[in-house]
Design a protein around this motif. Sequence first.
Motif, short mmCIF file in Angstrom:
data_model
loop_
_atom_site.label_atom_id
_atom_site.label_comp_id
_atom_site.label_asym_id
_atom_site.label_seq_id
_atom_site.Cartn_x
_atom_site.Cartn_y
_atom_site.Cartn_z
N UNK A 1 0.85 -1.17 0.00
CA UNK A 1 0.00 0.00 0.00
C UNK A 1 0.90 1.24 0.00
N UNK A 2 0.62 2.18 -0.92
CA UNK A 2 1.41 3.41 -1.03
C UNK A 2 0.47 4.60 -0.99
N UNK A 3 0.76 5.57 -0.14
CA UNK A 3 0.01 6.82 -0.09
C UNK A 3 0.82 7.89 -0.80
N UNK A 4 0.20 8.58 -1.76
CA UNK A 4 0.86 9.60 -2.56
C UNK A 4 0.11 10.91 -2.37
N UNK A 5 0.85 11.97 -2.05
CA UNK A 5 0.25 13.29 -1.97
C UNK A 5 0.21 13.88 -3.39
N UNK A 6 -0.96 14.33 -3.79
CA UNK A 6 -1.12 14.97 -5.10
C UNK A 6 -1.49 16.43 -4.85
N UNK A 7 -0.65 17.32 -5.37
CA UNK A 7 -0.89 18.76 -5.23
C UNK A 7 -1.15 19.35 -6.60
N UNK A 8 -2.07 20.29 -6.67
CA UNK A 8 -2.38 20.97 -7.93
C UNK A 8 -2.01 22.44 -7.79
N UNK A 9 -1.49 22.99 -8.87
CA UNK A 9 -1.13 24.40 -8.88
C UNK A 9 -1.72 25.04 -10.12
N UNK A 10 -2.45 26.13 -9.93
CA UNK A 10 -2.94 26.94 -11.03
C UNK A 10 -2.26 28.29 -10.85
N UNK A 11 -1.38 28.67 -11.78
CA UNK A 11 -0.68 29.95 -11.65
C UNK A 11 -1.66 31.11 -11.47
N UNK A 12 -1.31 32.02 -10.57
CA UNK A 12 -2.11 33.22 -10.38
C UNK A 12 -3.31 33.06 -9.47
N UNK A 13 -3.46 31.91 -8.81
CA UNK A 13 -4.57 31.74 -7.89
C UNK A 13 -4.03 31.53 -6.49
N UNK A 14 -4.87 31.85 -5.53
CA UNK A 14 -4.45 31.61 -4.15
C UNK A 14 -5.62 31.04 -3.38
N UNK A 15 -5.49 29.80 -2.98
CA UNK A 15 -6.48 29.18 -2.12
C UNK A 15 -7.76 28.74 -2.80
N UNK A 16 -7.93 28.97 -4.09
CA UNK A 16 -9.16 28.57 -4.74
C UNK A 16 -8.88 27.50 -5.80
N UNK A 17 -7.85 26.73 -5.59
CA UNK A 17 -7.51 25.66 -6.52
C UNK A 17 -7.99 24.33 -5.99
N UNK A 18 -7.60 23.29 -6.70
CA UNK A 18 -7.94 21.95 -6.25
C UNK A 18 -7.18 21.64 -4.97
N UNK A 19 -7.81 20.95 -4.05
CA UNK A 19 -7.13 20.64 -2.80
C UNK A 19 -6.05 19.59 -2.98
N UNK A 20 -5.01 19.68 -2.17
CA UNK A 20 -4.03 18.60 -2.11
C UNK A 20 -4.76 17.40 -1.52
N UNK A 21 -4.53 16.24 -2.08
CA UNK A 21 -5.21 15.04 -1.60
C UNK A 21 -4.21 13.91 -1.43
N UNK A 22 -4.59 12.97 -0.62
CA UNK A 22 -3.80 11.77 -0.42
C UNK A 22 -4.46 10.65 -1.22
#
Length: 140
Positions: A1-22
């Motif tokens: 079993x492997x847990x991977x953190x997935x982070x999303x970045x949309x340039x020019x946005x702050x706090x209204x992007x996709x959440x980081x998820x496990x």
Amino acid sequence: MVDIEVRSRVPGTSGDGLPAVLVRLADDRSTVRELIRRAVEEQVRELRADAARCRRVLDRQYLSDDDLRAQAATGAIRMPSQPPADPNVTTEVARAHRAFARGTFVIFVGGRQVVDLDEEVALRLGEPVVFLRLVALVGG
């Protein structure tokens, strides 16, 4: 079993992007297609508490270049004006797969860009997976 953190970045946005998820995977190898599917499922699950925010974030993440060009010709780029609806996970996964295939966003696994939906990737503990939304520069 492997847990991977997935982070999303949309340039020019702050706090209204996709959440980081496990994302929990049974194995340390996966295809990009499966990684996108699992990440979108988790992101939708996280965002469902606020349907309006969920719709806004998903639409911003996958707005295509054609959508941007058409709207730019009118003088303004706006998110779709549809009423917030509970997203259908299968539909959102398909949108994400199409957006990746079009180059709307790229994925880095362990600091290396992956380029094909069917590419197999080795996922290592502690190495993040980053989804990066690409934004065209003015004049280029």
